[in-house]
Motif scaffolding. Sequence first.
Motif, short mmCIF file in Angstrom:
data_model
loop_
_atom_site.label_atom_id
_atom_site.label_comp_id
_atom_site.label_asym_id
_atom_site.label_seq_id
_atom_site.Cartn_x
_atom_site.Cartn_y
_atom_site.Cartn_z
N ARG A 1 2.96 -0.99 18.52
CA ARG A 1 3.66 -1.69 17.85
C ARG A 1 2.84 -2.26 16.69
NH1 ARG A 1 8.44 -2.64 16.39
NH2 ARG A 1 9.39 -4.67 15.68
N GLU B 1 3.32 -5.02 12.96
CA GLU B 1 4.04 -5.72 12.03
C GLU B 1 3.40 -5.59 10.49
OE1 GLU B 1 6.52 -8.05 12.86
OE2 GLU B 1 6.27 -7.42 15.05
N ALA B 2 4.58 -5.63 9.56
CA ALA B 2 3.97 -5.29 8.29
C ALA B 2 3.06 -6.29 7.83
CB ALA B 2 5.10 -5.52 7.15
N GLU C 1 -0.08 -6.44 9.36
CA GLU C 1 -1.01 -6.43 10.24
C GLU C 1 -2.23 -5.48 9.75
OE1 GLU C 1 -1.16 -6.00 15.10
OE2 GLU C 1 0.60 -5.72 14.02
N THR D 1 7.10 -2.69 9.59
CA THR D 1 6.92 -3.24 10.91
C THR D 1 7.69 -1.90 11.65
OG1 THR D 1 7.37 -5.32 10.37
CG2 THR D 1 8.11 -4.80 12.50
N THR E 1 10.43 2.96 11.88
CA THR E 1 10.71 1.53 11.80
C THR E 1 11.77 1.19 12.62
OG1 THR E 1 12.49 1.67 10.11
CG2 THR E 1 9.93 1.16 9.18
#
Length: 79
Positions: A29, A31-32, A34, A53, A78
Amino acid sequence: MRVKVVMPKWGTGMNEGTIVKWLKAVGDRVEAGEMLVEIETAKSTQEMEAPATGRITEILLAVGEEAEVRTPIAIIETD
């Protein structure tokens, strides 16, 4: 929704980049914003951020592979 992660164009002289290291793997996973991957260009090595994300469903370029800018290098699914 599937989001294509593409080889960025960080400067006017950049035509291609080489994958140095994936910081995430398929199934991870993200996150936008990251950090997702390290890319080497003719002038430097930089980290690229995830554009969305979600979960990485595909990595299209392996470490050491080179691609032209705007070429898809991974897919994020997403939420």
